[in-house]
Scaffold this active site. Structure first.
Site, PDB file in Angstrom:
ATOM      1  N   TYR A  25       0.888  -1.426  -0.101  1.00  0.00           N
ATOM      2  CA  TYR A  25      -0.201   0.124  -0.064  1.00  0.00           C
ATOM      3  C   TYR A  25       0.700   1.451  -0.057  1.00  0.00           C
ATOM      4  O   TYR A  25       0.072   2.305  -0.014  1.00  0.00           O
ATOM      5  CB  TYR A  25      -0.953   0.032   1.205  1.00  0.00           C
ATOM      6  CG  TYR A  25      -2.006  -1.163   1.193  1.00  0.00           C
ATOM      7  CD1 TYR A  25      -3.161  -1.299   0.300  1.00  0.00           C
ATOM      8  CD2 TYR A  25      -1.845  -2.323   1.942  1.00  0.00           C
ATOM      9  CE1 TYR A  25      -3.962  -2.252   0.336  1.00  0.00           C
ATOM     10  CE2 TYR A  25      -2.517  -3.355   1.899  1.00  0.00           C
ATOM     11  CZ  TYR A  25      -3.740  -3.209   1.198  1.00  0.00           C
ATOM     12  OH  TYR A  25      -4.415  -4.380   1.136  1.00  0.00           O
ATOM     13  N   HIS A  30      -4.927   6.352  -0.539  1.00  0.00           N
ATOM     14  CA  HIS A  30      -5.443   6.014   0.778  1.00  0.00           C
ATOM     15  C   HIS A  30      -4.639   6.166   2.107  1.00  0.00           C
ATOM     16  O   HIS A  30      -4.691   6.440   3.061  1.00  0.00           O
ATOM     17  CB  HIS A  30      -5.969   4.631   0.913  1.00  0.00           C
ATOM     18  CG  HIS A  30      -7.495   4.576   1.558  1.00  0.00           C
ATOM     19  ND1 HIS A  30      -8.214   5.637   1.948  1.00  0.00           N
ATOM     20  CD2 HIS A  30      -8.285   3.438   1.865  1.00  0.00           C
ATOM     21  CE1 HIS A  30      -9.465   5.291   2.186  1.00  0.00           C
ATOM     22  NE2 HIS A  30      -9.350   3.965   2.336  1.00  0.00           N
ATOM     23  N   ASN A  77     -10.083   0.725   7.713  1.00  0.00           N
ATOM     24  CA  ASN A  77     -11.501   0.672   8.207  1.00  0.00           C
ATOM     25  C   ASN A  77     -11.657   0.456   9.619  1.00  0.00           C
ATOM     26  O   ASN A  77     -12.572   0.489  10.362  1.00  0.00           O
ATOM     27  CB  ASN A  77     -12.371  -0.339   7.479  1.00  0.00           C
ATOM     28  CG  ASN A  77     -12.473  -0.172   6.192  1.00  0.00           C
ATOM     29  OD1 ASN A  77     -11.979   0.893   5.630  1.00  0.00           O
ATOM     30  ND2 ASN A  77     -12.967  -1.101   5.390  1.00  0.00           N
ATOM     31  N   ASP A 102      -6.930  11.022   3.873  1.00  0.00           N
ATOM     32  CA  ASP A 102      -7.086  11.297   2.451  1.00  0.00           C
ATOM     33  C   ASP A 102      -8.547  11.940   2.110  1.00  0.00           C
ATOM     34  O   ASP A 102      -9.461  11.381   2.903  1.00  0.00           O
ATOM     35  CB  ASP A 102      -6.853  10.088   1.484  1.00  0.00           C
ATOM     36  CG  ASP A 102      -7.573   8.812   1.886  1.00  0.00           C
ATOM     37  OD1 ASP A 102      -7.710   8.342   3.059  1.00  0.00           O
ATOM     38  OD2 ASP A 102      -8.595   8.403   1.114  1.00  0.00           O
ATOM     39  N   ASN A 123     -14.265   5.620   5.860  1.00  0.00           N
ATOM     40  CA  ASN A 123     -14.326   4.735   6.617  1.00  0.00           C
ATOM     41  C   ASN A 123     -13.335   4.669   8.058  1.00  0.00           C
ATOM     42  O   ASN A 123     -13.604   4.525   9.028  1.00  0.00           O
ATOM     43  CB  ASN A 123     -14.115   3.360   5.947  1.00  0.00           C
ATOM     44  CG  ASN A 123     -15.508   2.944   5.165  1.00  0.00           C
ATOM     45  OD1 ASN A 123     -16.659   3.468   5.331  1.00  0.00           O
ATOM     46  ND2 ASN A 123     -15.093   2.155   4.208  1.00  0.00           N
TER      47      ASN A 123
END
Length: 198
Positions: A25, A30, A77, A102, A123
């Site tokens: 990631y 994100h 999340n 973000d 989230n």
């Protein structure tokens, strides 16, 4: 000195940068919060490497105020589990929890600073609100660009990587994010909004 490592480990403020852990990631939209927090840590002489509270953290003194810098390792999340655990341990009220995250509703590098509010579809913010039991925490929402068209899958978009141009636009605002956070720490959130919400 404006900044110094706070070896005693206490904290009056929490600054959390949101993202997803792991090389998979790195550099994704994100993870704009992680990227901004890494910048602040570098500028302030902190090493966000201590593993606790389901995250990585360090403590630092910024302009005389003790702050914990946190990167939740729970995945986006469930960010609130980490934020809530650290805030509870140090007895930090929601009003002193600053979240960097973000924002897909704004162009890359645009900032939106708010003192409180709903999750707005994010989230990570939603879980923080649930775990803190409050919406009353300041947040710096960092523009990462809108989906290229309405049918584009949102998860694919936020887990995609920045173009070189968009990443440059994002990184050009990190110093402003640092200045904004310092204003918030100083009780001047309105001034931060006036300067950087544009």
């Amino acid at each position: 000195m404006l900044f110094r490592s706070n070896a005693s480990g206490g904290a009056e403020w929490l600054i959390a940068g949101l993202g997803n852990p792991g090389p998979k990631y790195d550099g994704t939209r994100h993870n704009a919060g992680f990227m901004a927090l890494d910048y602040l840590a570098g500028e302030w002489g902190a090493r966000v490497t201590r593993a606790k509270f389901e995250g990585l953290y360090d403590t630092v003194t910024v302009d005389g105020r003790k702050a914990a810098l946190l990167k939740p390792q729970t995945f986006m999340n469930l960010s609130g589990h980490s934020v809530g655990a650290l805030a509870d341990f140090f007895k930090i009220p929601p009003q002193r929890v600053i979240v960097l995250c973000d924002d897909v509703t704004q162009a890359p590098g645009k900032l939106r600073i708010r003192p409180s509010g709903s999750a707005g579809g994010h989230n990570g913010l939603k879980d923080i609100i649930a775990c803190l039991g409050s919406q009353e925490f300041p947040r710096v929402r960092i523009g990462v660009g809108e989906k290229p068209h309405p049918d584009y899958d949102l998860a694919d978009w936020v887990l995609g990587r920045f173009s070189a141009e968009d990443r440059k636009a994002l990184e050009s605002r990190f110093a402003d994010i640092g200045d904004a956070v310092r204003l918030i720490l100083d009780g001047r959130l309105g001034e931060a909004q006036n300067r950087y919400n544009r």
